[in-house]
Design a protein around this motif. Structure first.
Motif, PDB file in Angstrom:
ATOM      1  N   TYR A   9       3.111 -25.027 -51.339  1.00 57.06           N
ATOM      2  CA  TYR A   9       3.820 -25.786 -51.428  1.00 57.06           C
ATOM      3  C   TYR A   9       4.896 -24.284 -52.419  1.00 57.06           C
ATOM      4  O   TYR A   9       4.366 -23.353 -52.736  1.00 57.06           O
ATOM      5  CB  TYR A   9       3.846 -26.080 -53.607  1.00 57.06           C
ATOM      6  CG  TYR A   9       2.315 -27.163 -53.853  1.00 57.06           C
ATOM      7  CD1 TYR A   9       3.086 -28.932 -53.766  1.00 57.06           C
ATOM      8  CD2 TYR A   9       1.207 -26.691 -53.423  1.00 57.06           C
ATOM      9  CE1 TYR A   9       1.616 -29.745 -53.754  1.00 57.06           C
ATOM     10  CE2 TYR A   9      -0.106 -28.006 -53.001  1.00 57.06           C
ATOM     11  CZ  TYR A   9       0.610 -29.367 -53.811  1.00 57.06           C
ATOM     12  OH  TYR A   9      -0.467 -30.907 -53.631  1.00 57.06           O
ATOM     13  N   HIS A  19       6.184 -29.653 -50.421  1.00 57.89           N
ATOM     14  CA  HIS A  19       4.615 -29.640 -50.263  1.00 57.89           C
ATOM     15  C   HIS A  19       4.184 -29.920 -48.893  1.00 57.89           C
ATOM     16  O   HIS A  19       4.828 -31.137 -47.998  1.00 57.89           O
ATOM     17  CB  HIS A  19       4.290 -31.160 -51.552  1.00 57.89           C
ATOM     18  CG  HIS A  19       3.474 -30.612 -51.276  1.00 57.89           C
ATOM     19  ND1 HIS A  19       2.294 -31.804 -51.483  1.00 57.89           N
ATOM     20  CD2 HIS A  19       1.306 -30.280 -50.628  1.00 57.89           C
ATOM     21  CE1 HIS A  19       0.655 -32.230 -50.780  1.00 57.89           C
ATOM     22  NE2 HIS A  19       1.094 -30.862 -50.403  1.00 57.89           N
ATOM     23  N   MET A  83       4.738 -33.174 -46.465  1.00 58.12           N
ATOM     24  CA  MET A  83       4.608 -34.281 -47.872  1.00 58.12           C
ATOM     25  C   MET A  83       4.930 -34.738 -48.339  1.00 58.12           C
ATOM     26  O   MET A  83       5.470 -35.610 -49.014  1.00 58.12           O
ATOM     27  CB  MET A  83       3.168 -33.675 -48.492  1.00 58.12           C
ATOM     28  CG  MET A  83       1.891 -32.604 -47.286  1.00 58.12           C
ATOM     29  SD  MET A  83       1.132 -34.388 -46.619  1.00 58.12           S
ATOM     30  CE  MET A  83      -0.145 -34.311 -47.691  1.00 58.12           C
ATOM     31  N   GLU A  84       6.257 -33.973 -49.175  1.00 57.59           N
ATOM     32  CA  GLU A  84       7.197 -34.505 -49.950  1.00 57.59           C
ATOM     33  C   GLU A  84       7.787 -33.578 -50.287  1.00 57.59           C
ATOM     34  O   GLU A  84       8.196 -32.189 -49.977  1.00 57.59           O
ATOM     35  CB  GLU A  84       6.722 -34.291 -51.793  1.00 57.59           C
ATOM     36  CG  GLU A  84       5.039 -35.077 -51.848  1.00 57.59           C
ATOM     37  CD  GLU A  84       4.636 -35.035 -53.830  1.00 57.59           C
ATOM     38  OE1 GLU A  84       4.827 -35.337 -53.800  1.00 57.59           O
ATOM     39  OE2 GLU A  84       3.381 -33.796 -53.554  1.00 57.59           O
ATOM     40  N   ASN A  85       9.175 -33.735 -51.082  1.00 61.11           N
ATOM     41  CA  ASN A  85      10.832 -32.736 -50.336  1.00 61.11           C
ATOM     42  C   ASN A  85      10.854 -32.395 -49.204  1.00 61.11           C
ATOM     43  O   ASN A  85      11.031 -31.482 -49.316  1.00 61.11           O
ATOM     44  CB  ASN A  85      10.725 -32.197 -51.767  1.00 61.11           C
ATOM     45  CG  ASN A  85      10.488 -33.430 -53.397  1.00 61.11           C
ATOM     46  OD1 ASN A  85      11.506 -34.147 -53.144  1.00 61.11           O
ATOM     47  ND2 ASN A  85       9.909 -32.629 -54.037  1.00 61.11           N
TER      48      ASN A  85
END
Length: 87
Positions: A9, A19, A83-85
């Motif tokens: 992260y 992430h 995963m994210e962003n």
């Protein structure tokens, strides 16, 4: 082949949290190598210079390599799962 999954992260330059997982051969135990893989990825994403240490990146688990990861691991030494962003 068994691989280690490193859950990561990172705070992006805009303040949002990115992430991703770093996938590397389980034999790589040196965290400096793992963090460098993450830093290389961050540069590609325009996030070079953002902190990536044991605070942002932790070993998660070992699993069997998936076929879609194998070629990139053979070429670069690692694979990134976004995963994210991560855009």
């Amino acid at each position: 082949m068994k691989v280690a999954v490193w859950d990561t992260y990172v705070t992006k330059k805009d303040g949002s949290i990115m992430h991703f997982d770093i996938i590397a051969p389980q034999e790589i135990k040196d965290t400096a190598v793992i963090y460098n893989y993450g830093r290389d990825y961050l540069k590609v994403k325009g996030q070079g210079g953002q902190p990536l240490t044991s605070k942002e990146c932790r070993f998660c688990h070992i699993e069997t390599v998936r076929p879609q990861w194998q070629a990139e691991i053979n070429q670069k030494g690692y694979f990134i799962i976004e995963m994210e962003n991560c855009k």
